[in-house]
Design an enzyme around this catalytic site. Structure first.
Site, PDB file in Angstrom:
ATOM      1  CB  SER A 100      -0.750   0.073   0.928  1.00 43.41           C
ATOM      2  OG  SER A 100      -1.693   0.879   1.232  1.00 43.41           O
ATOM      3  CG  ASP A 239      -2.701   4.284  -1.120  1.00 39.55           C
ATOM      4  OD1 ASP A 239      -2.994   3.620  -2.498  1.00 39.55           O
ATOM      5  OD2 ASP A 239      -2.475   3.183  -0.409  1.00 39.55           O
ATOM      6  CG  ASP A 241      -2.999  -0.460  -2.103  1.00 43.09           C
ATOM      7  OD1 ASP A 241      -3.118   1.397  -1.906  1.00 43.09           O
ATOM      8  OD2 ASP A 241      -3.836  -1.391  -1.913  1.00 43.09           O
ATOM      9  CG  ASP A 243      -6.117   1.071  -1.145  1.00 43.71           C
ATOM     10  OD1 ASP A 243      -5.646   1.769  -0.451  1.00 43.71           O
ATOM     11  OD2 ASP A 243      -6.226  -0.140   0.133  1.00 43.71           O
TER      12      ASP A 243
END
Length: 444
Positions: A100, A239, A241, A243
């Site tokens: 993440s 960010d 990833d 999400d």
């Protein structure tokens, strides 16, 4: 039985240290296959741009194929994109290799079920139980196959674009997009450009080591400079990833998840499509609660973590919730937090109303919020300490009705997080400092 490896967002850690090793990834794949596809089936594997993603992808592929599961490899794609494509391909489950918003020397492995939702605690515990068994290798005739599905990313792009209101595009908007050198670096700019926006991409040149490094939603300084510098209408930062989302208005000011929730909530209210209360967390700014109350919109708070926000949304039959960090759940559009889908909802409001992001957020005044981390020799619950509770009552009386105090033990380290919100910044900071001292004294 509790979970040893699974946290609030899958398994995560520093690459090369247990559990983020090749051996463990292969073992985890075998265990997950036995739980999620015991008779064989299919899994979609996606990842972000970390250098270590290649080795974890190979290890997971080997574990799944050996256990008789067919593997589809889609390469770099945002976490919510994997959730969507898992459903679209009718896979038994999906896997994302990502840490993440962390830097590149961390990585993680997280799972989605066939519906694109995160696994339940029960399923994660069953997978951990299976980790005690040796990795499974089936007979040759029962092995799985591996195929690449890179070109299917366009399906996710089309899905994101479809969440815009009918007849609305982004023509006439100049948008700076910062993809954190992460998973959205290809699809993010393409979605905006296909919808007619003029785009200025930054943080879209991953090299395996620069993910979240001075860019993206956790470090939007460059975005704040670039938006007014190129005279853009707005900026958005994801960010690593994809999400989470924060945005920047045309003046270069950050617009966080609480403010974005307010904008989306008001838009849904005006179209009659807002269901249930808006759900935030115990850390959501009091200004959000006050602004929603003024708009006659109910608001509820969940514990920190998007899985808890999702749980409360399901319980209350709501369709909008999120965290200050920018993890926003638009359940009328998708099953999980999606930074690009959330951004498109805000951009659509801007286009439909002709108002800037600064204007759309002007009715929500953020309260000063002071967060202090108090190191303690041992973790404890401050709610059970009379001296701490007496201090909380004194602070609340002094700050008046519109204030909020949250004392929260960290789940991973010996730290008590002291958060105070109030209308006056100096008084709020003094109250937080006072409470931190009382908590520190109580821990001795």
């Amino acid at each position: 039985m509790g979970r040893r490896y699974f946290g609030t967002d899958g398994v995560r850690g520093q690459v090369g240290e247990h559990p983020m090793t090749v051996d463990f990834a292969l073992q985890l794949a075998s265990a997950a296959a036995r739980v999620l596809a015991p008779e064989g089936g299919s899994v979609l594997i996606g990842k972000d741009t970390r250098l270590s993603g290649y080795m974890f992808e190979s290890a997971l592929e080997a574990g799944f194929v050996a256990a008789g599961v067919n593997v589809m490899l889609i390469g770099p794609l945002p976490t919510p994109g994997i959730a969507y494509m898992t459903r679209r391909f009718s896979c038994d489950f999906g896997v994302v290799i990502s840490a993440s918003h962390n830097l590149y020397d961390d990585n993680g492995i997280k799972f989605f079920d066939a519906s694109g939702a995160k696994l339940s605690d029960e399923l994660e515990e069953r997978i951990e139980t299976e980790l005690q068994q040796p990795a499974l290798t089936r007979a040759s005739r029962n092995l799985g196959r591996a195929t690449r599905a890179d070109r299917s990313r366009t399906h996710y792009q089309e899905f994101c674009a479809s969440t815009m209101p009918a007849g609305v595009d982004l023509s006439g908007l100049k948008i700076v997009i910062d993809c954190a050198n992460g998973a959205a670096y290809k699809v993010g700019p393409r979605i905006l450009a296909d919808l007619g926006a003029e785009i200025v991409p930054i943080g879209c040149s991953p090299n395996g080591r620069n993910i979240n490094d001075g860019c993206g939603s956790t470090a939007p300084d460059l975005l704040q400079l670039t938006v007014p510098g190129v005279r853009a209408n707005v900026g958005l930062a994801l960010d690593g990833d994809g999400d989470r989302l924060v945005m920047v208005d045309h003046l270069g000011r950050i617009v966080d998840g609480d403010q974005l929730l307010y904008v989306i909530a008001r838009a849904l209210q005006q179209t009659g499509t807002l269901r249930g209360p808006v759900v935030g967390t115990v850390m959501s700014n009091l200004g959000l609660e006050v602004a929603l109350r003024a708009a006659d919109i109910a608001f509820r708070r969940a514990p920190v973590g998007d899985r808890y926000v999702l749980s409360l949304l399901r319980e209350t039959h709501g369709n909008l919730g999120g965290e200050t960090s920018g993890h926003i759940l638009c359940l009328d559009k998708t099953t999980t937090g999606d930074g690009l889908v959330s951004a498109l909802q805000v951009l659509a409001v801007m286009k439909q109303t002709g108002r800037s992001l600064a204007e759309l957020t002007s009715a929500m005044r953020k309260f000063p919020q002071v967060l202090l981390n108090v190191q303690v020799p041992r973790r404890f619950d401050p709610a059970g300490v009379p001296a701490v509770q007496d201090a909380v009552q004194r602070v609340q009386q002094r700050l008046g009705g519109e204030c909020r105090v949250v004392l929260r033990p960290s789940g991973t380290e010996p730290v008590i997080r002291v958060m105070v919100e109030g209308r006056d910044e100096a008084e709020t900071r003094a109250a937080a400092t006072e409470l931190a001292g009382v908590v520190e004294g109580a821990a001795v």
